[in-house]
Write a protein that holds these residues in place. Structure first.
Motif, PDB file in Angstrom:
ATOM      1  N   LYS A 250       6.891  -0.336   4.783  1.00 55.87           N
ATOM      2  CA  LYS A 250       6.484  -1.618   5.342  1.00 55.87           C
ATOM      3  C   LYS A 250       7.508  -2.723   5.118  1.00 55.87           C
ATOM      4  N   GLY A 251       8.546  -2.449   4.378  1.00 60.02           N
ATOM      5  CA  GLY A 251       9.620  -3.413   4.219  1.00 60.02           C
ATOM      6  C   GLY A 251       9.335  -4.462   3.155  1.00 60.02           C
ATOM      7  N   THR A 252      10.260  -5.411   3.060  1.00 61.24           N
ATOM      8  CA  THR A 252      10.204  -6.447   2.036  1.00 61.24           C
ATOM      9  C   THR A 252       9.905  -7.799   2.666  1.00 61.24           C
ATOM     10  N   LEU A 253       9.004  -8.538   2.026  1.00 59.69           N
ATOM     11  CA  LEU A 253       8.695  -9.897   2.436  1.00 59.69           C
ATOM     12  C   LEU A 253       9.018 -10.836   1.281  1.00 59.69           C
TER      13      LEU A 253
ATOM     14  N   ASN B 207      -1.050  -3.338  -0.635  1.00 56.17           N
ATOM     15  CA  ASN B 207      -1.143  -2.716   0.682  1.00 56.17           C
ATOM     16  C   ASN B 207       0.193  -2.177   1.177  1.00 56.17           C
ATOM     17  N   GLY B 208       1.106  -1.892   0.236  1.00 61.05           N
ATOM     18  CA  GLY B 208       2.304  -1.157   0.592  1.00 61.05           C
ATOM     19  C   GLY B 208       3.539  -1.956   0.905  1.00 61.05           C
ATOM     20  N   TYR B 209       3.512  -3.277   0.722  1.00 60.83           N
ATOM     21  CA  TYR B 209       4.685  -4.105   0.978  1.00 60.83           C
ATOM     22  C   TYR B 209       5.466  -4.318  -0.318  1.00 60.83           C
ATOM     23  N   THR B 210       6.768  -4.425  -0.194  1.00 65.40           N
ATOM     24  CA  THR B 210       7.599  -4.870  -1.300  1.00 65.40           C
ATOM     25  C   THR B 210       7.710  -6.384  -1.209  1.00 65.40           C
ATOM     26  N   VAL B 211       7.562  -7.062  -2.335  1.00 63.32           N
ATOM     27  CA  VAL B 211       7.610  -8.522  -2.350  1.00 63.32           C
ATOM     28  C   VAL B 211       8.788  -8.999  -3.184  1.00 63.32           C
ATOM     29  N   ASP B 212       9.563  -9.873  -2.616  1.00 64.23           N
ATOM     30  CA  ASP B 212      10.639 -10.566  -3.319  1.00 64.23           C
ATOM     31  C   ASP B 212      10.117 -11.965  -3.640  1.00 64.23           C
ATOM     32  N   ARG B 213       9.776 -12.201  -4.912  1.00 63.05           N
ATOM     33  CA  ARG B 213       9.203 -13.483  -5.319  1.00 63.05           C
ATOM     34  C   ARG B 213      10.300 -14.525  -5.518  1.00 63.05           C
ATOM     35  N   GLN B 214      10.159 -15.655  -4.846  1.00 63.77           N
ATOM     36  CA  GLN B 214      11.052 -16.793  -5.046  1.00 63.77           C
ATOM     37  C   GLN B 214      10.164 -18.005  -5.313  1.00 63.77           C
TER      38      GLN B 214
ATOM     39  N   LYS C 240       8.731 -12.238  10.588  1.00 64.08           N
ATOM     40  CA  LYS C 240       8.750 -10.923   9.932  1.00 64.08           C
ATOM     41  C   LYS C 240       7.355 -10.468   9.514  1.00 64.08           C
ATOM     42  N   VAL C 241       6.421 -11.404   9.426  1.00 63.52           N
ATOM     43  CA  VAL C 241       5.061 -11.063   9.003  1.00 63.52           C
ATOM     44  C   VAL C 241       4.302 -10.533  10.212  1.00 63.52           C
ATOM     45  N   ASN C 242       4.045  -9.220  10.221  1.00 65.74           N
ATOM     46  CA  ASN C 242       3.373  -8.596  11.359  1.00 65.74           C
ATOM     47  C   ASN C 242       1.862  -8.775  11.266  1.00 65.74           C
ATOM     48  N   ASP C 243       1.147  -8.239  12.236  1.00 68.11           N
ATOM     49  CA  ASP C 243      -0.306  -8.424  12.293  1.00 68.11           C
ATOM     50  C   ASP C 243      -1.003  -7.832  11.072  1.00 68.11           C
ATOM     51  N   ALA C 244      -0.495  -6.704  10.575  1.00 70.46           N
ATOM     52  CA  ALA C 244      -1.122  -6.066   9.418  1.00 70.46           C
ATOM     53  C   ALA C 244      -0.985  -6.935   8.172  1.00 70.46           C
ATOM     54  N   ALA C 245       0.206  -7.487   7.955  1.00 67.34           N
ATOM     55  CA  ALA C 245       0.407  -8.367   6.799  1.00 67.34           C
ATOM     56  C   ALA C 245      -0.382  -9.656   6.952  1.00 67.34           C
ATOM     57  N   ALA C 246      -0.438 -10.168   8.179  1.00 69.85           N
ATOM     58  CA  ALA C 246      -1.216 -11.382   8.427  1.00 69.85           C
ATOM     59  C   ALA C 246      -2.692 -11.160   8.127  1.00 69.85           C
ATOM     60  N   ALA C 247      -3.209  -9.997   8.461  1.00 68.03           N
ATOM     61  CA  ALA C 247      -4.622  -9.702   8.205  1.00 68.03           C
ATOM     62  C   ALA C 247      -4.908  -9.694   6.704  1.00 68.03           C
TER      63      ALA C 247
END
Length: 316
Positions: A44-47, A71-78, A267-274
């Motif tokens: 699912k990539g990095t957000l 839910n399977g996303y990698t998060v880069d916290r800033q 970059k935030v797709n419908d699944a991440a938005a949900a």
């Protein structure tokens, strides 16, 4: 006279970092015990999730981060990257993908930079403010669902001062016959709800004392000690209750509604938005005050506060 805090916590704090420093503040995303393992993070990539230099905002950003990771996303916290003057250009340029914002304050900030005659800049109530925000956002940014939770500006007084002057609303400050000193960040002097607005709208005279901690402990102490009689404090601050303070009601809409709302990049797709919308639907005003108290009074980390909140809601 100016009070200066060691740590800035308010949403309009002046001690901001240089814009170029945002990248250097990237946090390491840790493994999340809530993750189901049903899909790999790489799929699912990095957000990049950002936050203001404000403890309450960081808690919300951490909730977003852990929900996405579960839910399977990698998060880069800033996190803790300053105030709008710093992070908004980074968000608009696509360097940040998810940011917890406050609907009215962001709407006003956007319209100040880029006036738009088609947007209702006078909106003050929740739904109207959200509609104005959606219209004011640049094309590459999107506002997801707003939460019922809000953390908005208020004019706050001590209970004793309220009782002595029969104060219930901002307008009722006209009842006060003794001098009023207002405490708040220096930017308050030029905000649309600042001392000039009190004078023009209600005929209320005041003087101003700059206290640069965004409504934090120095501001609260100045209020309790009667160095100031009126202070700009955020409504979800647990210090209001613990210090027997009163946030004056604002039926005239001097302060715009500031509902918590995720602002996201393309970059935030419908699944991440949900996922983020699910968080917004579950977040209440009481939750926000409670989590802020855990941070301020119990000194819990944003990570632990977010983890406990998500577990309590059984969202994922």
């Amino acid at each position: 006279m100016m009070f200066t805090a060691i740590m800035k916590k308010g949403r309009i704090a002046t001690g901001v970092l240089a814009i170029g420093a945002v990248v250097a503040l990237a946090g390491c995303s840790s493994s999340n015990p809530m993750a189901t393992g049903s899909s790999s993070a790489a799929d699912k990539g990095t957000l990049v999730v950002g936050s203001q230099a404000y403890y309450s905002n960081e808690i919300i950003a951490e909730i977003y981060s852990q929900a996405l990771e579960a839910n399977g996303y990698t998060v880069d916290r800033q996190f803790q990257i300053g105030q709008r003057e710093v992070y908004l250009p980074e968000l608009e340029s696509g360097k940040i993908d998810v940011f917890p914002e406050y609907s009215g304050s962001l709407m006003q900030a956007l319209l100040k930079v880029t006036p738009n005659a088609s947007v209702d800049a006078t909106a003050s109530k929740s739904d109207a403010v959200y509609a104005a925000l959606v219209a004011a956002l640049p094309a590459n940014l999107k506002a997801l669902d707003k939460s019922a939770a809000s953390d908005q500006n208020s004019y706050t007084v001590t209970q004793a001062f309220a009782a002595a002057n029969n104060l219930t609303t901002v307008a009722s400050l006209a009842n006060v016959t003794t001098p009023i000193v207002i405490g708040g960040n220096s930017e308050l002097q030029t905000r649309p709800y600042g001392p000039d607005a009190l004078k023009s709208k209600y005929g209320i005279n005041s003087t101003f004392l700059a206290i640069e901690d965004g409504g934090g402990p120095l501001t609260i102490k100045a209020l309790v000690d009667n160095q100031v009689q009126l202070a700009n404090v955020y409504t979800a601050d647990p210090n209001i209750k613990s210090n027997n303070l009163v946030a004056l009601s604002d039926p005239d809409g001097l302060f715009v509604a500031d509902n918590v709302v995720p602002i996201v990049s393309t970059k935030v797709n419908d699944a991440a938005a949900a996922i983020l919308n699910k968080v917004s639907a579950a977040l209440s005003e009481a939750d926000l005050v409670s989590m802020n108290a855990q941070s301020v009074n119990d000194q819990m980390s944003a990570s632990n506060i977010a983890k406990a909140w998500l577990a309590s809601k059984a969202l994922f």
